[in-house]
Design an enzyme around this catalytic site. Structure first.
Site, PDB file in Angstrom:
ATOM      1  CG  ASP A 170      -1.975   1.065   1.166  1.00  0.00           C
ATOM      2  OD1 ASP A 170      -2.977   0.839   0.475  1.00  0.00           O
ATOM      3  OD2 ASP A 170      -1.801   2.126   1.806  1.00  0.00           O
ATOM      4  CG  ASN A 178      -3.979  11.598  -5.154  1.00  0.00           C
ATOM      5  OD1 ASN A 178      -3.150  11.648  -6.056  1.00  0.00           O
ATOM      6  ND2 ASN A 178      -4.801  10.573  -5.001  1.00  0.00           N
ATOM      7  CG  HIS A 183      -6.745  13.593  -7.946  1.00  0.00           C
ATOM      8  ND1 HIS A 183      -6.916  12.460  -7.183  1.00  0.00           N
ATOM      9  CD2 HIS A 183      -7.379  14.592  -7.268  1.00  0.00           C
ATOM     10  CE1 HIS A 183      -7.644  12.737  -6.114  1.00  0.00           C
ATOM     11  NE2 HIS A 183      -7.930  14.031  -6.137  1.00  0.00           N
ATOM     12  CG  ASP A 187      -4.103   9.302 -12.235  1.00  0.00           C
ATOM     13  OD1 ASP A 187      -4.499   8.784 -11.175  1.00  0.00           O
ATOM     14  OD2 ASP A 187      -4.841   9.915 -13.024  1.00  0.00           O
ATOM     15  CD  GLU A 214      -4.572   4.296  -1.451  1.00  0.00           C
ATOM     16  OE1 GLU A 214      -4.797   4.596  -0.260  1.00  0.00           O
ATOM     17  OE2 GLU A 214      -5.398   4.459  -2.346  1.00  0.00           O
TER      18      GLU A 214
END
Length: 344
Positions: A170, A178, A183, A187, A214
């Site tokens: 994780d 973010n 964002h 990505d 994630e």
């Protein structure tokens, strides 16, 4: 890739005839009884099985029934080739999942045409399945593919007595990442982490998948504990080596992951072969399940988070629901030194 065709018939003469007709259409393998055919199919799944309906011991209908109840073999196309005549026999085969039904004596052009059709359908189906199994953002496997293979590899490990290991990773404080960088940057970060985790795996059989926002998984069939721990260490190092800044993280100044590793040595697990007269083709798992492996990895991952993140912990699947038994697989001192170096 060359198609794999398994021909099953108790008459060696018929096998020779079929082999001559089908030469050049793929790799041909042969079995003269149902039990051997199932054993060969489980060891190496064929693309197409040509199956005689009438055989001593285990007839073709029972072989087909067992295959369609087996998660590892349910998608194998089965084509009955038999001396049986009559609509009821053909309907019976098709209703239990067979793809086609050809009566003996076999017409050579008809057989070739129908085999080519089944192989073409198999290729198209595989292509569609591949698309359905890919995560659009990271271009690695998705949750659907992971769930399918987790169960298959668990059952295969039990049957063959091989260990199974599962790693969950994780991204630490990804929401804060973010919020801080946006964002689109998030990505890009996920795509880079996916590639870093993939680089930590050295075997084609290992599966790397994105299973949540994630969260990633690495499924490692036939992998002993020490080998799985090496993959976890390489994964930690590979993600940190990306050098992605993360000033909002309390774990390090760079993007890191927390890893949970679960493992199970299946060599001592209880495996019960099904009755040949039963349509059930799976096995009786006496204790843990594939979901226990996933749960143990998740609990180990949260142990890593509670210990400060940016590290890897492990938990035996036999200890699932007892996360206090989770243990670090790296030196805490080395982890602290590395974190301090990153912040310097």
């Amino acid at each position: 890739m060359e198609a794999d065709i398994l021909i099953v018939d108790d008459d060696p003469g018929t096998i020779q005839v079929l082999a001559r007709i089908l030469t050049g259409l793929g790799k041909l393998r042969f079995a003269t009884d149902g039990k051997t055919a199932l054993r060969m199919a489980r060891k190496q799944r064929p693309d197409l099985m040509l199956l005689d309906a009438e055989m001593p011991g285990m007839n073709g209908y029972l072989v087909c029934e067992i295959m369609k109840g087996d998660p590892e073999l349910v998608d194998v196309a089965v084509m009955f080739i038999t001396s049986y005549a009559g609509l009821k026999f053909e309907v019976a085969g098709l209703e239990m999942g067979a793809a086609d039904f050809i009566s003996k004596p076999v017409s050579e052009p008809l057989l070739v045409a129908r085999v080519k059709t089944q192989l073409r359908v198999k290729r198209l189906t595989d292509q569609l399945r591949d698309v359905a199994h890919i995560d659009a953002l990271t271009e690695i496997s998705n949750r659907r593919r992971f769930d399918e293979l987790l169960n298959l590899e668990w059952l295969r490990g039990l049957r063959e007595g091989h260990p199974v290991a599962l790693l969950l990773a994780d991204v630490d404080h990804f929401k804060l990442f973010n919020d801080a960088y946006g964002h689109p940057a998030g990505d890009v970060c996920l795509r880079m982490v996916a590639q870093a985790l993939s680089s930590a795996c050295r075997r084609p059989a290992d599966l790397v998948a994105r299973i949540g926002g994630e969260e990633f998984a690495v499924l490692m069939p036939n992998t002993p504990l020490d080998g799985a721990e090496q993959v976890a260490r390489r994964a930690l190092a590979a993600v940190q080596a990306l050098g992605i800044p993360h000033d909002a993280s309390s774990a390090a100044a760079l993007v890191t992951v927390s890893i949970g590793l679960a493992y199970y040595d299946n060599s001592s697990a209880a495996w019960v072969e099904p009755s040949l007269e039963s349509s059930f083709s799976g096995a009786t798992l006496m204790h843990n399940t594939a979901q226990d492996l996933l749960k143990a990895a998740d609990q180990a991952m949260y142990a890593a988070k509670n210990a400060g993140r940016a590290q890897a912990w492990r938990l035996d699947v036999a200890d699932v629901d007892t996360p206090a038994l989770a243990r670090s697989i790296e030196s805490p001192r080395n982890r602290v030194v590395e974190t301090q170096r990153q912040r310097a």
